[in-house]
Design a protein around this motif. Structure first.
Motif, PDB file in Angstrom:
ATOM      1  N   ASP A  25       5.649 -12.555  -2.992  1.00  0.00           N
ATOM      2  CA  ASP A  25       4.701 -11.678  -2.264  1.00  0.00           C
ATOM      3  C   ASP A  25       5.376 -10.748  -1.279  1.00  0.00           C
ATOM      4  O   ASP A  25       4.708  -9.989  -0.603  1.00  0.00           O
ATOM      5  CB  ASP A  25       3.648 -12.529  -1.545  1.00  0.00           C
ATOM      6  CG  ASP A  25       4.246 -13.481  -0.530  1.00  0.00           C
ATOM      7  OD1 ASP A  25       5.449 -13.746  -0.617  1.00  0.00           O
ATOM      8  OD2 ASP A  25       3.492 -13.929   0.348  1.00  0.00           O
ATOM      9  N   VAL A  26       6.669 -10.765  -1.122  1.00  0.00           N
ATOM     10  CA  VAL A  26       7.358  -9.942  -0.132  1.00  0.00           C
ATOM     11  C   VAL A  26       7.667  -8.591  -0.670  1.00  0.00           C
ATOM     12  O   VAL A  26       7.923  -8.278  -1.730  1.00  0.00           O
ATOM     13  CB  VAL A  26       8.631 -10.644   0.374  1.00  0.00           C
ATOM     14  CG1 VAL A  26       9.338  -9.790   1.373  1.00  0.00           C
ATOM     15  CG2 VAL A  26       8.290 -11.979   0.962  1.00  0.00           C
ATOM     16  N   ARG A  40      12.414  -3.940   1.760  1.00  0.00           N
ATOM     17  CA  ARG A  40      11.668  -4.108   0.499  1.00  0.00           C
ATOM     18  C   ARG A  40      12.548  -3.748  -0.700  1.00  0.00           C
ATOM     19  O   ARG A  40      12.519  -4.437  -1.727  1.00  0.00           O
ATOM     20  CB  ARG A  40      10.401  -3.260   0.518  1.00  0.00           C
ATOM     21  CG  ARG A  40       9.320  -3.841   1.366  1.00  0.00           C
ATOM     22  CD  ARG A  40       8.061  -3.000   1.330  1.00  0.00           C
ATOM     23  NE  ARG A  40       7.015  -3.657   2.116  1.00  0.00           N
ATOM     24  CZ  ARG A  40       5.955  -3.042   2.595  1.00  0.00           C
ATOM     25  NH1 ARG A  40       5.780  -1.745   2.358  1.00  0.00           N
ATOM     26  NH2 ARG A  40       5.060  -3.696   3.289  1.00  0.00           N
ATOM     27  N   SER A  41      13.293  -2.667  -0.568  1.00  0.00           N
ATOM     28  CA  SER A  41      14.141  -2.270  -1.696  1.00  0.00           C
ATOM     29  C   SER A  41      15.280  -3.282  -1.894  1.00  0.00           C
ATOM     30  O   SER A  41      15.629  -3.612  -3.031  1.00  0.00           O
ATOM     31  CB  SER A  41      14.687  -0.856  -1.510  1.00  0.00           C
ATOM     32  OG  SER A  41      15.642  -0.829  -0.492  1.00  0.00           O
ATOM     33  N   ASN A  44      15.104  -6.447  -1.160  1.00  0.00           N
ATOM     34  CA  ASN A  44      14.436  -7.624  -1.723  1.00  0.00           C
ATOM     35  C   ASN A  44      14.200  -7.419  -3.223  1.00  0.00           C
ATOM     36  O   ASN A  44      14.413  -8.332  -4.028  1.00  0.00           O
ATOM     37  CB  ASN A  44      13.126  -7.890  -0.985  1.00  0.00           C
ATOM     38  CG  ASN A  44      12.481  -9.190  -1.399  1.00  0.00           C
ATOM     39  OD1 ASN A  44      13.168 -10.159  -1.719  1.00  0.00           O
ATOM     40  ND2 ASN A  44      11.162  -9.220  -1.416  1.00  0.00           N
ATOM     41  N   ALA A  45      13.774  -6.240  -3.583  1.00  0.00           N
ATOM     42  CA  ALA A  45      13.549  -5.956  -5.003  1.00  0.00           C
ATOM     43  C   ALA A  45      14.866  -6.047  -5.782  1.00  0.00           C
ATOM     44  O   ALA A  45      14.899  -6.584  -6.907  1.00  0.00           O
ATOM     45  CB  ALA A  45      12.927  -4.581  -5.165  1.00  0.00           C
ATOM     46  N   LEU A  77      11.542  -1.343   7.152  1.00  0.00           N
ATOM     47  CA  LEU A  77      10.707  -2.127   6.243  1.00  0.00           C
ATOM     48  C   LEU A  77      10.920  -1.670   4.803  1.00  0.00           C
ATOM     49  O   LEU A  77      11.055  -2.503   3.885  1.00  0.00           O
ATOM     50  CB  LEU A  77       9.229  -2.005   6.634  1.00  0.00           C
ATOM     51  CG  LEU A  77       8.240  -2.818   5.821  1.00  0.00           C
ATOM     52  CD1 LEU A  77       8.524  -4.320   5.979  1.00  0.00           C
ATOM     53  CD2 LEU A  77       6.816  -2.505   6.256  1.00  0.00           C
ATOM     54  N   GLN A  78      10.980  -0.387   4.591  1.00  0.00           N
ATOM     55  CA  GLN A  78      11.201   0.142   3.239  1.00  0.00           C
ATOM     56  C   GLN A  78      12.574  -0.280   2.718  1.00  0.00           C
ATOM     57  O   GLN A  78      12.713  -0.663   1.556  1.00  0.00           O
ATOM     58  CB  GLN A  78      11.076   1.669   3.243  1.00  0.00           C
ATOM     59  CG  GLN A  78      11.115   2.282   1.870  1.00  0.00           C
ATOM     60  CD  GLN A  78       9.981   1.779   0.988  1.00  0.00           C
ATOM     61  OE1 GLN A  78       8.864   1.541   1.432  1.00  0.00           O
ATOM     62  NE2 GLN A  78      10.268   1.586  -0.293  1.00  0.00           N
TER      63      GLN A  78
END
Length: 184
Positions: free
Chosen positions: A183-184, A163-164, A166-167, A159-160
């Motif tokens: 929002d993700v 997220r990275s 996605n960022a 998940l981390q």
């Protein structure tokens, strides 16, 4: 196919019911307070019903198969019903009465003691088996907790990482392209 939980509960209730009958009959023999409804055979033992002052003293009839499933309890029931049958026989003349009565009481007490010892050994054996099962279940639970902890850690890492990524994608997106979800 595994038994449903209610089957185990019913089996336990049947065993407890038989144990209550044995306890009541043993007490009646020990105290010399046999009643007319005291069973003199296994068939009568199975049909025997008693309503006591509390639920712990009361018992209901049971099926012969229920008694047969519990071999040691069946032996105890047979021994006690034989003692009741012997106690119900007419007594000899008065002179022989005290000697025979003493012998019968000794016989009754010895058989009651043997029954109690068998029951204690059976309970000790069941207790040991239950302890082994508890240890095995605790071991299974511990290994499941470790496995779930490892899965959760892997999930958190994945998940981390997502997220990275996605960022990074959001930062690398040209400003003239609209991001639909932030929002993700």
């Amino acid at each position: 196919m595994a038994k449903p939980k209610v089957a185990f509960a019913n089996a336990d209730e049947g065993r407890v019911n038989i144990e209550r009958k044995l306890k009541r009959l043993a007490t009646m023999l020990k105290d010399g307070t046999l009643t007319e409804d005291a069973p003199t055979s296994l068939n009568k033992f199975n049909k025997w019903v008693f309503t006591g002052a509390s639920a712990e003293e009361s018992f209901a009839s049971n099926a012969h198969d229920t008694l047969r499933k519990h071999g040691s309890l069946q032996k105890d029931a047979k021994a006690l019903t034989d003692l009741v049958k012997a106690a119900a026989n007419p007594t000899p003349p008065v002179r022989e009465l005290s000697v025979n009565r003493s012998r019968e009481r000794v016989k009754v007490h010895l058989q009651l003691r043997q029954i109690a010892e068998r029951h204690a050994l059976q309970l000790t054996s069941e207790n040991g088996e239950l302890r082994r099962q508890i240890v095995a279940l605790n071991s299974t639970v511990d290994s499941m907790v470790e496995e779930l902890t490892a899965i959760r850690e892997a999930y958190e890492e994945a998940l981390q990482e997502l997220r990275s990524r996605n960022a990074d994608l959001v930062r690398s997106t040209p400003s003239n392209v609209r991001v639909l979800r932030k929002d993700v």
